[in-house]
Enzyme design. Structure first.
Site, PDB file in Angstrom:
ATOM      1  N   HIS A 105       0.859  -1.179   0.000  1.00  0.00           N
ATOM      2  CA  HIS A 105       0.000   0.000   0.000  1.00  0.00           C
ATOM      3  C   HIS A 105       0.898   1.233   0.000  1.00  0.00           C
ATOM      4  O   HIS A 105       2.061   1.171   0.414  1.00  0.00           O
ATOM      5  CB  HIS A 105      -0.899   0.014   1.228  1.00  0.00           C
ATOM      6  CG  HIS A 105      -1.972  -1.015   1.194  1.00  0.00           C
ATOM      7  ND1 HIS A 105      -3.058  -0.974   2.043  1.00  0.00           N
ATOM      8  CD2 HIS A 105      -2.157  -2.120   0.416  1.00  0.00           C
ATOM      9  CE1 HIS A 105      -3.855  -1.997   1.800  1.00  0.00           C
ATOM     10  NE2 HIS A 105      -3.319  -2.712   0.827  1.00  0.00           N
ATOM     11  N   GLU A 155       1.088   3.787   1.923  1.00  0.00           N
ATOM     12  CA  GLU A 155       1.653   4.091   3.239  1.00  0.00           C
ATOM     13  C   GLU A 155       2.824   3.180   3.559  1.00  0.00           C
ATOM     14  O   GLU A 155       3.861   3.634   4.063  1.00  0.00           O
ATOM     15  CB  GLU A 155       0.589   3.927   4.341  1.00  0.00           C
ATOM     16  CG  GLU A 155      -0.630   4.781   4.172  1.00  0.00           C
ATOM     17  CD  GLU A 155      -1.795   4.080   3.488  1.00  0.00           C
ATOM     18  OE1 GLU A 155      -2.938   4.292   3.905  1.00  0.00           O
ATOM     19  OE2 GLU A 155      -1.556   3.320   2.523  1.00  0.00           O
ATOM     20  N   CYS A 196      -6.077   1.893   6.018  1.00  0.00           N
ATOM     21  CA  CYS A 196      -6.723   0.644   6.411  1.00  0.00           C
ATOM     22  C   CYS A 196      -6.087   0.143   7.716  1.00  0.00           C
ATOM     23  O   CYS A 196      -5.135   0.735   8.225  1.00  0.00           O
ATOM     24  CB  CYS A 196      -6.555  -0.400   5.309  1.00  0.00           C
ATOM     25  SG  CYS A 196      -4.856  -1.015   5.120  1.00  0.00           S
ATOM     26  N   CYS A 223      -2.227  -0.696   7.485  1.00  0.00           N
ATOM     27  CA  CYS A 223      -1.376   0.500   7.463  1.00  0.00           C
ATOM     28  C   CYS A 223      -1.424   1.237   8.798  1.00  0.00           C
ATOM     29  O   CYS A 223      -0.400   1.741   9.268  1.00  0.00           O
ATOM     30  CB  CYS A 223      -1.794   1.412   6.319  1.00  0.00           C
ATOM     31  SG  CYS A 223      -1.478   0.643   4.695  1.00  0.00           S
TER      32      CYS A 223
END
Length: 165
Positions: free
Chosen positions: A64, A66, A94, A97
């Site tokens: 992701h 992040e 999410c 993360c």
């Protein structure tokens, strides 16, 4: 090794500027067919980590925006802890993360658009306020929210319009 220290005062003056950097990264991901989410990690007014979603192109479900930005920042400063830093991300984080944000000791998270299905900061829970956490993360959403949301909406609109192969 660069010394990292917590920020004494939260500086919001450059939030929009750094979110625009994250939006530019989201566009890079979209160009690769990835869901357009971008992130930058800032320490002392300097970007120390950049990332965009790339789980498809890297075959890595944890890639992701992040995660990529935090990994890059930790490597750049040779430290797995990043106190005093601010993470700017175009979409509400999410749970995966958010957990990494806590473990990295990031001081502040600024996000653009809400993620009604999987966002854990505001939409589906208030993860950063949970009493069991050993680190508190300051957070705020809505910075360039319309622009961040529009990038995602356009991406999925275009994806739905494509004929199936």
């Amino acid at each position: 090794m660069r010394q990292i220290r917590p920020a004494a005062i939260i500086d919001r003056s450059r939030d929009r500027e750094f979110m625009r950097e994250a939006l530019a990264l989201a566009a890079q991901g979209a160009a690769l067919g990835e869901v357009p989410v971008g992130a930058v990690l800032v320490q002392d007014g300097e970007i120390i980590g950049r990332g965009f979603n790339c789980p498809i192109s890297t075959s890595d479900p944890s890639a992701h925006a992040e995660m990529v930005a935090i990994r890059a920042a930790a490597e750049a400063v040779s430290n797995y802890r990043l106190p005093g830093s601010t993470l700017y991300v175009t979409l509400e984080p999410c749970s995966m993360c958010a957990g990494l944000i806590v473990h990295s000791r990031i001081t502040r998270v600024v996000y653009g658009a809400l993620e009604p299905k999987a966002g854990i900061v505001q939409s589906q829970g208030q993860f950063f306020t949970q009493g069991f956490l050993n680190h508190r993360v300051l957070h705020e959403g809505g910075v360039l929210a319309e622009e961040c949301g529009a990038v995602l909406s356009e991406f999925f609109k275009a994806r739905r319009a494509k004929p199936a192969d």
